[in-house]
Design a protein around this motif. Sequence first.
Motif, short mmCIF file in Angstrom:
data_model
loop_
_atom_site.label_atom_id
_atom_site.label_comp_id
_atom_site.label_asym_id
_atom_site.label_seq_id
_atom_site.Cartn_x
_atom_site.Cartn_y
_atom_site.Cartn_z
N LEU A 1 0.81 -1.22 0.00
CA LEU A 1 0.00 0.00 0.00
C LEU A 1 0.85 1.27 0.00
O LEU A 1 0.31 2.38 -0.09
N GLY A 2 2.16 1.13 0.12
CA GLY A 2 3.04 2.29 0.14
C GLY A 2 3.01 3.05 1.45
O GLY A 2 3.40 4.23 1.50
N ILE A 3 2.58 2.42 2.52
CA ILE A 3 2.54 3.07 3.84
C ILE A 3 3.89 2.86 4.51
O ILE A 3 4.35 1.73 4.68
N THR A 4 4.54 3.95 4.91
CA THR A 4 5.88 3.87 5.47
C THR A 4 5.98 4.30 6.92
O THR A 4 7.00 4.05 7.57
N THR A 5 4.95 4.97 7.45
CA THR A 5 5.00 5.47 8.82
C THR A 5 3.65 5.27 9.48
O THR A 5 2.60 5.48 8.86
N LEU A 6 3.67 4.86 10.75
CA LEU A 6 2.46 4.71 11.54
C LEU A 6 2.61 5.50 12.83
O LEU A 6 3.72 5.63 13.36
N ARG A 7 1.49 6.00 13.33
CA ARG A 7 1.47 6.70 14.63
C ARG A 7 0.61 5.88 15.59
O ARG A 7 -0.61 5.83 15.43
N PRO A 8 1.20 5.22 16.58
CA PRO A 8 0.40 4.43 17.51
C PRO A 8 -0.58 5.29 18.30
O PRO A 8 -0.24 6.38 18.76
N VAL A 9 -1.80 4.81 18.43
CA VAL A 9 -2.84 5.44 19.24
C VAL A 9 -2.92 4.75 20.59
O VAL A 9 -3.07 5.40 21.62
N GLY A 10 -2.84 3.43 20.63
CA GLY A 10 -2.92 2.70 21.88
C GLY A 10 -3.15 1.22 21.63
O GLY A 10 -3.21 0.77 20.49
N GLU A 11 -3.28 0.47 22.71
CA GLU A 11 -3.57 -0.96 22.63
C GLU A 11 -5.05 -1.21 22.85
O GLU A 11 -5.64 -0.65 23.78
N ILE A 12 -5.64 -2.04 22.02
CA ILE A 12 -7.03 -2.47 22.22
C ILE A 12 -7.07 -3.62 23.21
O ILE A 12 -7.90 -3.67 24.11
N HIS A 13 -6.16 -4.58 23.05
CA HIS A 13 -5.84 -5.54 24.09
C HIS A 13 -4.37 -5.87 23.92
O HIS A 13 -3.71 -5.36 23.00
N HIS A 14 -3.81 -6.67 24.81
CA HIS A 14 -2.38 -6.91 24.78
C HIS A 14 -1.93 -7.37 23.40
O HIS A 14 -2.40 -8.37 22.87
N GLY A 15 -1.02 -6.60 22.80
CA GLY A 15 -0.45 -6.93 21.51
C GLY A 15 -1.22 -6.42 20.32
O GLY A 15 -0.68 -6.38 19.20
N ALA A 16 -2.49 -6.03 20.51
CA ALA A 16 -3.31 -5.49 19.41
C ALA A 16 -3.18 -3.97 19.43
O ALA A 16 -3.85 -3.30 20.22
N VAL A 17 -2.32 -3.45 18.59
CA VAL A 17 -1.96 -2.03 18.64
C VAL A 17 -2.67 -1.27 17.54
O VAL A 17 -2.58 -1.61 16.35
N HIS A 18 -3.39 -0.22 17.95
CA HIS A 18 -4.12 0.63 17.02
C HIS A 18 -3.23 1.80 16.61
O HIS A 18 -2.72 2.54 17.46
N CYS A 19 -3.02 1.94 15.30
CA CYS A 19 -2.19 3.02 14.76
C CYS A 19 -2.98 3.82 13.75
O CYS A 19 -4.02 3.39 13.25
N ARG A 20 -2.46 5.01 13.43
CA ARG A 20 -2.99 5.84 12.36
C ARG A 20 -1.94 6.00 11.27
O ARG A 20 -0.75 6.13 11.54
N THR A 21 -2.40 6.02 10.02
CA THR A 21 -1.54 6.36 8.91
C THR A 21 -1.56 7.87 8.71
O THR A 21 -2.37 8.58 9.30
N ASP A 22 -0.67 8.35 7.86
CA ASP A 22 -0.63 9.80 7.61
C ASP A 22 -1.92 10.31 6.99
O ASP A 22 -2.26 11.49 7.14
#
Length: 440
Positions: free
Chosen positions: A385-406
């Motif tokens: 998809l050409g996505i090179t950077t993510l900004r973590p928002v938080g964990e939904i549960h242990h190990g399940a990490v919610h991020c945002r793309t640019d």
Amino acid sequence: MCRGDDTAVVALADDLSGAAEAAALLRLPARLVLHTDDLGVSGAGGEAVVMDLDSRYLDDEAAADAVRAAVRAVRRSPAAVGARTDTDTAGSRAFRAVNSRESYGSPLWFKKCDSLLRGPVGAEAAAFAEGAEVLVIATALPAARRVVRGGVVLVDGVPLHECAAWRAEERVAPRSVAGALAPLPTADVPLESVRQGPIALAGRFRELAARGRHPVCDAETDTDLTVIAAAAALLGPGARLLGSGGLAAALGRRLAARRAHGSSTDAGPTAARPRATEPFATRPLLVVAGSAEPVVGEQVARLVAAGARHLPLAPGELAGPEGVVLPELATGTVTVLSVDGSDGVRPGAARAVVAGLARAVSAVPGRPDLVLTGGETARRVLDSLGITTLRPVGEIHHGAVHCRTDDGRSVVTRPGSFGGPDSFVRIAAALRPSQQGVTQ
């Protein structure tokens, strides 16, 4: 007094789900990057930059080179160059931000490794230790019932080399952490030493460092890992840390406490923030179950039972030259893709199957939010998809990490072996809090 709120952290991981896990657990505002060109320290305190080395399936030499390239890239960044002195060694500024008597600006170094010791962990550890006075190692992950006792990883009480955790690996499971880390010179630190407390443990670390050995610590609880992180911080600027997400969490707790002491108002991503996703809830949500872990099948079944559309894909088609074309995803729907392993996957074809899965996802019209399980699957999908950077928002549960793309898209990454049977249902509910259940 040290300024924990000015700490900058650089963390390296061997796959994307591990990098995202570390980024969330460090509890600092974080930037997750996929390429060395984007890896650098801005000079701003209180932030983490985490890189996915994408090295889990590299040979030893290539994996070691990836670690060295990442370290060089950070040391070439303007903030690091400006803070360096003529007497610095490669690792001499690692803990300066936590134990500083000098100016701030140089990072604390952390290397995330797989808690099951998969991948070229020995070659990466040896490269990461180059220039450091000591590398403190703790691979236990109590949250996943993976502990280290007598230098041996135990999974639900069973030694790693006797359990099924390595069933999909081409290598033979190591009998000990020290064996996995060879050729790095190490020495086991028993649980009794860990539980003597940070000051005594730091003394043990210094003794081993003087003998040219790097400590491999037993740990059974999060408290044990907290002691190890505190002891490492007492060693001064020549120390680096290597461990699982459990050690990253211990480090994150320490950094958060120091930030709170410094009256910082933002402790970084610690929990998912569902309200942030509300404006985008009309997007399709695409769950890509690319892991072969047995629990994933039940996770898919529960999501389907909650109303999601299920598209099982044949591995032969995914790995074939023509690939798979997915149907268009309707607004507001939840769809889960999985690899149909009922007829087995041909040995050596796993990476081709994942690559085909990534191609299929990248061709889906629109910009669906994504849930990606398995570090290899997650990385290949984002690359496509050409996505090179993510900004973590938080964990939904242990190990399940919610991020945002640019561009504002939600991406959740999760190791394949993590999460209970309701993992996908929980993730879908967190990303779509306004929806009652899951809709097709």
